[in-house]
Design a protein around this motif. Structure first.
Motif, PDB file in Angstrom:
ATOM      1  N   SER A 152       1.054  -1.363  -0.062  1.00  0.00           N
ATOM      2  CA  SER A 152       0.039  -0.004   0.032  1.00  0.00           C
ATOM      3  C   SER A 152       0.894   1.344  -0.129  1.00  0.00           C
ATOM      4  O   SER A 152       0.394   2.215  -0.406  1.00  0.00           O
ATOM      5  CB  SER A 152      -0.954  -0.032   1.233  1.00  0.00           C
ATOM      6  N   LYS A 155       2.481   3.037  -5.459  1.00  0.00           N
ATOM      7  CA  LYS A 155       1.214   2.898  -6.390  1.00  0.00           C
ATOM      8  C   LYS A 155       1.502   1.686  -7.359  1.00  0.00           C
ATOM      9  O   LYS A 155       2.512   1.617  -8.138  1.00  0.00           O
ATOM     10  CB  LYS A 155       1.084   4.281  -7.023  1.00  0.00           C
ATOM     11  N   SER A 186      -6.532  -2.478   1.346  1.00  0.00           N
ATOM     12  CA  SER A 186      -5.626  -1.890   0.244  1.00  0.00           C
ATOM     13  C   SER A 186      -5.739  -0.624  -0.179  1.00  0.00           C
ATOM     14  O   SER A 186      -7.068   0.048  -0.371  1.00  0.00           O
ATOM     15  CB  SER A 186      -5.668  -2.898  -0.786  1.00  0.00           C
ATOM     16  N   SER A 187      -4.814  -0.029  -0.311  1.00  0.00           N
ATOM     17  CA  SER A 187      -4.817   1.590  -1.039  1.00  0.00           C
ATOM     18  C   SER A 187      -4.706   1.284  -2.524  1.00  0.00           C
ATOM     19  O   SER A 187      -5.039   2.187  -3.157  1.00  0.00           O
ATOM     20  CB  SER A 187      -3.929   2.402  -0.452  1.00  0.00           C
ATOM     21  N   ASN A 188      -4.483  -0.104  -3.005  1.00  0.00           N
ATOM     22  CA  ASN A 188      -4.187  -0.054  -4.470  1.00  0.00           C
ATOM     23  C   ASN A 188      -5.579  -0.850  -4.933  1.00  0.00           C
ATOM     24  O   ASN A 188      -6.211  -1.775  -4.204  1.00  0.00           O
ATOM     25  CB  ASN A 188      -3.209  -0.934  -4.675  1.00  0.00           C
TER      26      ASN A 188
END
Ligand SMILES: Cc1cc2nc3c(=O)[nH]c(=O)nc-3n(C[C@H](O)[C@H](O)[C@H](O)COP(=O)(O)O)c2cc1C
Length: 303
Positions: A152, A155, A186-188
């Motif tokens: 995370s 990118k 998750s940030s993706n």
């Protein structure tokens, strides 16, 4: 509408299969190569030759690499980029001991020290967009928890999750709760991968950023296009198109491979996941055929 990705399938989805599938069926936004690996200290020659041969064939293709160290990662990403690719997929899911015993594939999920180096490298590489394809763990379904914060921090194009552990190989229960937990942390973007067989299964995953399908597309190559056009293909159309696909693939193999044995070795797996479509007797006759004439005879019995 969500993107559909055709999962990498070693031994089934090669250059010719991908190209013809995209020409005949369409509906798939992105295809992947089977994993490219290091052998005797250098990128495996046949992997690179195949990748080279795919350049410019019009199929949207993402090369996938498998690695045990930053060094392997560097060598493989360099060669792939030299061929003009600016998208690379990282295999953190392969369950086979041949790879995991060397620290590759699903074994990489818990190798945080190496993944820290890899993530740093990804972060410093603005020319390439990376994605990850992984399981929840090698031995336990919560192994992803130590890796996810690291993933995370960078990118990624996406993370595709096959919600099983390596020990299960390709069958057994899916860990849905662990998947949901991962998805929420998750940030993706998270891509769903696993057990998509029909339009109903696809509709159950409309929250995912994209859906990756493997065996479901081998069993029903029209699945993505049926879903996209919201139109179910009748049996007669599915069989007619399947036979066209098969005939063009066979003719490519006849032009590029040497001898009946090699050609049969490459074309017979085409039918492995199609028993429901063509019936047990046809599949048995296809598998039994020892010459191309016998093989063709078996194909004519498909109706
Ligand atoms: C015969 C076979 C070969 C595979 N080869 C690869 C591969 O090279 N790289 C990879 O990441 N996954 C590979 N996989 C895993 C699939 O991409 C996919 O994750 C798995 O089949 C689950 O998806 P599905 O249920 O839609 O088939 C392979 C699976 C099978 C059955």
């Amino acid at each position: 509408m969500q993107e559909i990705h055709f999962a990498p399938l070693q031994g089934y989805v090669d250059n010719a299969y991908r190209r013809l599938h995209s020409q005949i069926y369409g509906g798939v936004d992105c295809y992947y190569t089977p994993f490219i690996r290091i052998e005797k200290g250098e990128p495996r020659r046949q992997d690179i030759a195949r990748l080279k041969a795919s350049v410019g064939d019009g199929t949207p293709l993402v090369p996938q690499i498998i690695f045990a160290s930053l060094e392997e990662f560097r060598i493989l990403t360099e060669v792939v980029k030299t061929l003009g690719f600016n998208r690379i997929d990282l295999n953190l899911g392969c369950p086979y001991p041949m790879q995991t015993n060397r620290g590759r594939g699903a074994a990489m999920i818990s190798d945080i020290a190496t993944m820290e180096q890899i993530v740093k490298q990804i972060d410093s590489d603005c020319s390439t967009s990376y994605s990850v394809k992984m399981r929840l763990g090698k031995d336990n379904p919560d192994e992803w928890r130590s890796l996810l914060p690291l993933l995370s921090s960078v990118k990624l194009n996406h993370i595709a999750i096959h919600p099983r552990i390596a020990r299960q190989m390709y069958s057994g229960d899916l860990y849905i709760d662990e998947f949901r937990s991962l998805e929420s942390q998750s940030s993706n973007p998270i891509v769903w991968n696993g057990e998509i067989r029909n339009i109903g299964d696809l509709s159950a995953h409309t929250n995912a950023a994209a859906i990756m399908i493997g065996r479901g597309l081998l069993a029903r190559p029209s699945l993505a296009t049926e879903w996209r056009n919201n139109e179910e293909w009748q049996h007669a159309m599915r069989i007619a198109t399947l036979l066209e696909f098969h005939d063009r693939l066979l003719s490519e193999y006849e032009q590029t491979l040497c001898g009946q044995t090699q050609i049969l070795q490459h074309i017979k797996p085409f039918w492995d996941y199609l028993e429901e479509e063509i019936g047990h007797r046809c599949l048995k006759a296809i598998r039994k055929a020892s010459t191309l004439d016998r093989y063709r005879e078996a194909i004519t019995t498909i109706e």
